[in-house]
Design a protein around this motif. Structure first.
Motif, mmCIF file in Angstrom:
data_model
loop_
_atom_site.group_PDB
_atom_site.id
_atom_site.type_symbol
_atom_site.label_atom_id
_atom_site.label_comp_id
_atom_site.label_asym_id
_atom_site.label_seq_id
_atom_site.Cartn_x
_atom_site.Cartn_y
_atom_site.Cartn_z
ATOM 1 N N ILE A 182 64.082 21.578 20.361
ATOM 2 C CA ILE A 182 63.295 22.452 19.466
ATOM 3 C C ILE A 182 61.869 22.469 19.936
ATOM 4 N N ILE A 183 61.336 23.764 20.431
ATOM 5 C CA ILE A 183 59.671 23.915 20.271
ATOM 6 C C ILE A 183 59.190 24.634 19.328
ATOM 7 N N ASN A 184 57.766 24.258 18.646
ATOM 8 C CA ASN A 184 57.188 24.812 17.775
ATOM 9 C C ASN A 184 56.581 25.967 17.957
ATOM 10 N N GLY A 185 56.537 26.871 18.959
ATOM 11 C CA GLY A 185 55.848 27.887 19.036
ATOM 12 C C GLY A 185 55.594 28.191 20.500
ATOM 13 N N TYR A 186 54.678 29.277 20.770
ATOM 14 C CA TYR A 186 54.353 29.718 21.996
ATOM 15 C C TYR A 186 53.686 28.706 23.005
ATOM 16 N N MET A 187 54.188 28.658 24.247
ATOM 17 C CA MET A 187 53.819 28.073 25.064
ATOM 18 C C MET A 187 52.482 28.482 26.258
ATOM 19 N N ALA A 188 52.144 27.410 26.651
ATOM 20 C CA ALA A 188 51.134 27.718 27.874
ATOM 21 C C ALA A 188 49.579 28.188 27.475
ATOM 22 N N GLU A 189 49.324 28.454 25.850
ATOM 23 C CA GLU A 189 48.272 28.968 25.757
ATOM 24 C C GLU A 189 46.818 28.109 26.125
ATOM 25 N N ASP A 207 57.301 17.371 7.475
ATOM 26 C CA ASP A 207 58.150 18.501 7.031
ATOM 27 C C ASP A 207 59.530 18.128 7.735
ATOM 28 N N MET A 208 59.395 17.758 8.998
ATOM 29 C CA MET A 208 60.556 17.747 9.844
ATOM 30 C C MET A 208 61.657 16.404 9.345
ATOM 31 N N LEU A 209 60.592 15.264 9.375
ATOM 32 C CA LEU A 209 61.406 14.092 8.708
ATOM 33 C C LEU A 209 61.517 14.146 7.501
ATOM 34 N N SER A 210 61.354 14.974 6.800
ATOM 35 C CA SER A 210 61.521 14.931 5.190
ATOM 36 C C SER A 210 63.113 15.614 4.989
ATOM 37 N N VAL A 211 63.369 16.543 6.099
ATOM 38 C CA VAL A 211 64.635 17.151 5.896
ATOM 39 C C VAL A 211 65.772 16.629 6.779
ATOM 40 N N SER A 212 65.355 15.531 7.780
ATOM 41 C CA SER A 212 66.326 15.013 8.704
ATOM 42 C C SER A 212 65.995 13.802 9.033
ATOM 43 N N ARG A 213 66.951 12.728 9.468
ATOM 44 C CA ARG A 213 66.589 11.584 10.129
ATOM 45 C C ARG A 213 67.308 11.556 11.337
ATOM 46 N N SER A 214 67.606 12.677 11.883
ATOM 47 C CA SER A 214 68.377 12.823 13.346
ATOM 48 C C SER A 214 67.357 13.411 14.191
ATOM 49 N N VAL A 215 66.114 13.218 14.131
ATOM 50 C CA VAL A 215 65.203 13.712 15.035
ATOM 51 C C VAL A 215 64.970 12.395 15.988
ATOM 52 N N HIS A 216 65.729 12.546 17.105
ATOM 53 C CA HIS A 216 65.906 11.584 18.029
ATOM 54 C C HIS A 216 64.622 11.254 19.008
ATOM 55 N N ALA A 233 69.996 20.690 13.477
ATOM 56 C CA ALA A 233 69.049 21.280 14.099
ATOM 57 C C ALA A 233 68.606 22.669 13.361
ATOM 58 N N GLU A 234 69.387 23.229 12.683
ATOM 59 C CA GLU A 234 69.088 24.459 11.959
ATOM 60 C C GLU A 234 68.350 24.111 10.612
ATOM 61 N N THR A 235 68.563 23.061 9.946
ATOM 62 C CA THR A 235 67.836 22.533 9.123
ATOM 63 C C THR A 235 66.579 22.296 9.478
ATOM 64 N N VAL A 236 66.216 21.480 10.564
ATOM 65 C CA VAL A 236 64.788 20.920 11.008
ATOM 66 C C VAL A 236 64.164 22.427 11.342
ATOM 67 N N LEU A 237 64.708 23.353 12.149
ATOM 68 C CA LEU A 237 64.242 24.772 12.485
ATOM 69 C C LEU A 237 63.654 25.438 11.160
ATOM 70 N N GLU A 238 64.222 25.264 10.348
ATOM 71 C CA GLU A 238 63.995 26.009 9.237
ATOM 72 C C GLU A 238 62.850 25.594 8.458
ATOM 73 N N SER A 239 62.735 24.034 8.450
ATOM 74 C CA SER A 239 61.601 23.287 7.953
ATOM 75 C C SER A 239 60.359 23.677 8.639
ATOM 76 N N PRO A 248 52.614 26.288 8.839
ATOM 77 C CA PRO A 248 51.774 27.161 9.488
ATOM 78 C C PRO A 248 51.837 26.723 11.142
ATOM 79 N N TYR A 249 52.018 25.756 11.531
ATOM 80 C CA TYR A 249 52.091 25.367 12.951
ATOM 81 C C TYR A 249 53.468 25.371 13.481
ATOM 82 N N GLY A 250 54.464 25.819 12.810
ATOM 83 C CA GLY A 250 55.750 25.856 13.359
ATOM 84 C C GLY A 250 56.522 27.334 13.287
ATOM 85 N N ARG A 251 55.570 28.372 12.846
ATOM 86 C CA ARG A 251 56.332 29.915 12.316
ATOM 87 C C ARG A 251 57.186 30.272 13.374
#
Ligand code: MG
Length: 338
Positions: free
Chosen positions: A170-177, A208-217, A284-290, A295-298
């Motif tokens: 997963i990436i949290n937004g636009y690349m290369a800026e 936020d990501m870690l509050s919904v999952s412990r499977s961020v490796h 993955a979908e749960t983490v993506l949703e969170s 604001p830094y992951g829209r």
């Protein structure tokens, strides 16, 4: 032993192949620490019954002020992000300023104000520092070294070697800026004023990501060398193959256009407010949703996955259906990007 006449090149600082070689051949053999050997964004170790993360970075960006940030906010958030990439909550920061004789006092004040704001935004406290002034010409304007300490919660184990088959990337937004914004400003290229650095603190997003999952490796921020360098580092550290889908890579039209005109592959261009996360497919979908709620992951997006076989290699499925290897960057694309 290398020849005595061999010299350090700009490319040794690019985050690519030559830098890896320098680390492996010259730096690591001198230090036997098993913590260092992991080459994570922050060192993680225990002190008493607490797990501590500790990291250090130097900032030499040119120009020191650019659209979307400056060397001060970059130094704070870059270090905050390296702490966040091991799942740590950033707590304390020290800053060393190396200033060239003749530097404008008003520019220093502007940078310090920016540091103050950046710390407030990332909820981190400056607790120490150092100040050196060198003769005119011995440094370029100002360099900043920042070191940060954070705390890692129980049960959080995020490491470059943690990616496994099936994980979604997963990436949290636009690349290369960031890279394009710096180049636009430095070379006065007159691309759209809409191109801004993505420089941002990512500790809130990670929380936020870690509050919904412990499977961020695995997590890493794709700064120098871009997404391509980080994917290769993780493919090597975790001994896995990674497949990325070109048509899933988030990019603004204006940055895409600038990359095309300049002949840059956006996968190799630096980011300063992005992370790549490797998450188990069930979560993955749960983490993506969170992430999309932050604001830094829209614009967060699943861009690929860890595949079986083809170890230590990164592949790109192109939008026209072909597949090509994404290699580690070899030369120096943009020196002093951060
Ligand atoms: Mg990093």
């Amino acid at each position: 032993m290398k020849k005595n006449s061999e010299r350090i090149l700009l490319a040794h600082g690019s985050g690519g192949k030559l830098m890896q070689e320098l680390i492996q051949e010259s730096i690591l053999p001198n230090f036997k620490s098993p913590i260092l050997k992991k080459l994570n964004d922050s060192a993680v170790f225990s002190l008493g019954n607490k797990r501590i993360a500790y990291t250090t970075d130097s900032y030499v960006v040119n120009p020191i002020f650019f659209p979307g940030g400056d060397i001060g906010s970059l130094a704070v958030w870059g270090t905050v992000n390296d702490l966040a990439m091991v799942g740590a909550q950033p707590l304390y920061l020290t800053l060393s300023l190396i200033i060239e004789e003749g530097f404008l006092r008003s520019d220093l004040d502007r940078i310090l104000f920016s540091i103050k704001r950046a710390c407030r935004k990332a909820d981190i406290e400056v607790v120490g520092g150092d100040l050196k002034v060198v003769e005119k010409g011995s440094a370029d304007k100002i360099f900043i070294n920042s070191s940060g300490v954070g705390m890692v919660s129980k049960g959080v184990n995020i490491s470059a070697c943690g990616a496994r088959a099936g994980d979604k990337v997963i990436i949290n937004g636009y690349m290369a800026e960031h890279g394009i914004a710096i180049l636009n400003e430095r070379e006065n290229l007159k691309f759209s004023t809409k191109i801004k650095s993505d420089s941002a603190p990512l500790n809130g997003l990670v929380k936020d990501m870690l509050s919904v999952s412990r499977s961020v490796h695995t997590m890493r921020d794709p700064t120098r060398g871009g997404v391509a360098a980080v994917l290769n580092e993780i493919a090597q550290a975790s001994n896995v193959g990674i497949l990325v889908y070109e048509d899933k890579l988030p990019m603004t039209e204006v940055v895409k256009g600038a990359c095309e005109m300049l002949g840059f592959d956006p996968l190799y261009v630096a980011n300063e407010g992005k992370l790549l996360a490797f998450v188990s497919p069930e979560d993955a979908e749960t983490v993506l949703e969170s992430m999309r709620k932050n604001p830094y992951g829209r614009k967060s997006q699943i861009i690929g996955e860890v595949v079986r076989g083809s170890k230590r290699t990164v592949f790109l499925k192109t939008s026209i259906g072909g597949t090509r290897i994404i290699d580690m960057p070899s030369g120096e694309q943009l020196p002093r990007i951060c």
